[in-house]
Scaffold this active site. Sequence first.
Site, PDB file in Angstrom:
ATOM      1  N   GLU A  49       0.833  -1.215   0.000  1.00  0.00           N
ATOM      2  CA  GLU A  49       0.000   0.000   0.000  1.00  0.00           C
ATOM      3  C   GLU A  49       0.864   1.260   0.000  1.00  0.00           C
ATOM      4  OE1 GLU A  49      -2.811  -0.357   3.251  1.00  0.00           O
ATOM      5  OE2 GLU A  49      -4.147  -1.557   2.029  1.00  0.00           O
TER       6      GLU A  49
ATOM      7  N   GLU B 162      -5.302  -8.395  -1.089  1.00  0.00           N
ATOM      8  CA  GLU B 162      -5.952  -8.260   0.224  1.00  0.00           C
ATOM      9  C   GLU B 162      -7.421  -7.978   0.008  1.00  0.00           C
ATOM     10  OE1 GLU B 162      -4.511  -5.590   3.286  1.00  0.00           O
ATOM     11  OE2 GLU B 162      -2.436  -5.938   2.661  1.00  0.00           O
TER      12      GLU B 162
END
Length: 476
Positions: free
Chosen positions: A179, A374
Site C-alpha cells: 500500500e 488483500e
Amino acid sequence: MGFPENFLWGGATAANQSEGAYNLDNRGLANVDLLPVGEDRRAVVMGEKKMFHFLDDYFYPAKNAIDMYHQYKEDIALLGELGFKTYRMSIAWTRIFPKGDEKEPNEAGLEYYEKVFKECRKYGIEPLVTISHFDCPMHLVEKYGSWRNRKMIDFFENLCKVVFTRYKGLVKYWLVFNEINMVLHAPFMAAGLYVGDLDEKEKEKVKYQAAHHELVANALATKIAHEVDPENQVGCMLGAGKHYPYSCNPDDVLVSQLRDREDYFFSDVQARGEYPSYMIKKFEREGIQIDFEKEDLELLKNNTVDFISFSYYMSRVGTANPEIAEQTTGNIFDSVKNPYLPSSEWGWQIDPLGMRIMLIELYDRYQKPLFVVENGLGANDIPDSDGNINDDYRINYLSDHIKAMKDAIDLDGVPVMGYTMWSCIDIVSAGSGEMKKRYGLIYVDRDNLGNGTLKRSKKKSFDWYKKVIESNGENL
Ligand code: BG6
C-alpha cells in the site's frame, strides 16, 4: 469461462502483525513495533505523536503478535490443508538488516525466511513476498529521518540485492511496498516518518519527497529482481477503493476524481514509468519542491512493474458539499458515508460490486495483469458454547467479492492472476492494533492485551474456502 486454471488462490499476512519475536535472533527494532494498542495509536500511526521507544504505560501488540515466528510450521501446514496455491507474506527488514545501514546481513534472519519459503514449497505453495509491509528499522528513522532521506534508497537497494540473490529459485512473485500510497495517509506506520513538528506545507513536502524515494527504490528493486532472475515478477501494491461521487452534481464527480488521483499517482508512476502531469502541476501550484536526481527519470521509465496488485476492502465517497458531513471509518483514512451500503462492525462499508468496478478501472488504466492481494472482513468472532466459530458473515463477504471478481474476468475481460484474502489466520489489526478485529479462516486464542493460549482452530470459513479453491472458484 471462470477462473483460469493456474489462478493463484491463497491468503495473506504481514510480518509485523503475525511473527512476534521482535527481539530474537538479532532482530532490530522497527517503526511497526512501536504502535501501541489504544487511543494514542492513531496519532503515532499518523506521525503526529512521537513514540520512538517503548513506554511503560502502553501495550505493544506486535512484540509477540501471534508468535508465527515459532509456529510457522504448524500454520503453513494449515495453509497446505486449505489447498493454497500461494501465500502472501512479508519479510521483516530488521531481521535481515537489524539497523538497516549495515553492509552485511544477519544470517539468522536470512535463514529464517529460507526455512519459511521451503516449508511453503513443501506443500506446493508459491510464496508471494512483500519486501516492505510498512516496516522500517528504527535506527534509520532516528539517524536519517527515514524515507525523507535519499540515503534510504541505498539501504533498501542493499536489502533487495541480498533478498533476491538469496531466495532465487524459492520466490518468484514479489511486491516491493505494501500500500505504497499510505505514506500520504499514515506516514509513521507506512514509512517511518514522524511529522508532528512540521507545519502543513512542510508535511506535504516531506511526504511527497519520501514517496519519490520509495518510487525510485521500487524501480531499482524491479530492475535488480529482473537482473538476478528473469523469472521474477514484480508488482506494485496499491491501497485501493474508488471514490464514488456522492451525487451526480459535476462538483462531486470532480472531487471524487481528484481524490482517486491521490492514490493513482503511485501506480501511475510504477506502471507507466513517469510522473503524471497532474502531479507536476500540483507540485508547481502548491510550491512543493521535490529533489529529483537526473538518473531518477530514466530509472522510473525503464523499470515499470510486471503486474498491478491492490488491497480492496471498500469503496469511498467524495463530495464537494460541506453540508454532507456524515463520515465513516475506513482502511487507514475515513470517508463520507455511502447511504446505499452496509458496514462492518468497524464501520468499513461493504461493497462487493466496488471490487469489480476497481478491477475494470485498473485494467482500463494500465492494461497489465491484476492481482487482488488483500480483501476480507474484520469481525469480532465469538466462539459458540462448543468453541466453534460459525462465521457466515465472513463467508458471505468473501463469496460476494469473489463473485464480483469472477464477473470482472468473465464479463469484462479483466486478466486477474490471483486472490489472496486477508488474513488467512487471525493477526493483529494494523489500523487499530486489536486482536479482536479478526479476519482469519483460522482462529487464534489471543486478546487485545496479549492474553490467551495462542491455540489455533479452524473457523467455518476454513472448510468453505478450501472448497472454493478445490473447485477453482466454482463452489461459492
Ligand atoms: C491493509 C494493510 O491496510 O489493511 C494490512 O495492508 C491491514 O496490514 C489490512 O491489516 C486491514 O486493516 P486493519 O486495520 O483492519 O488491520
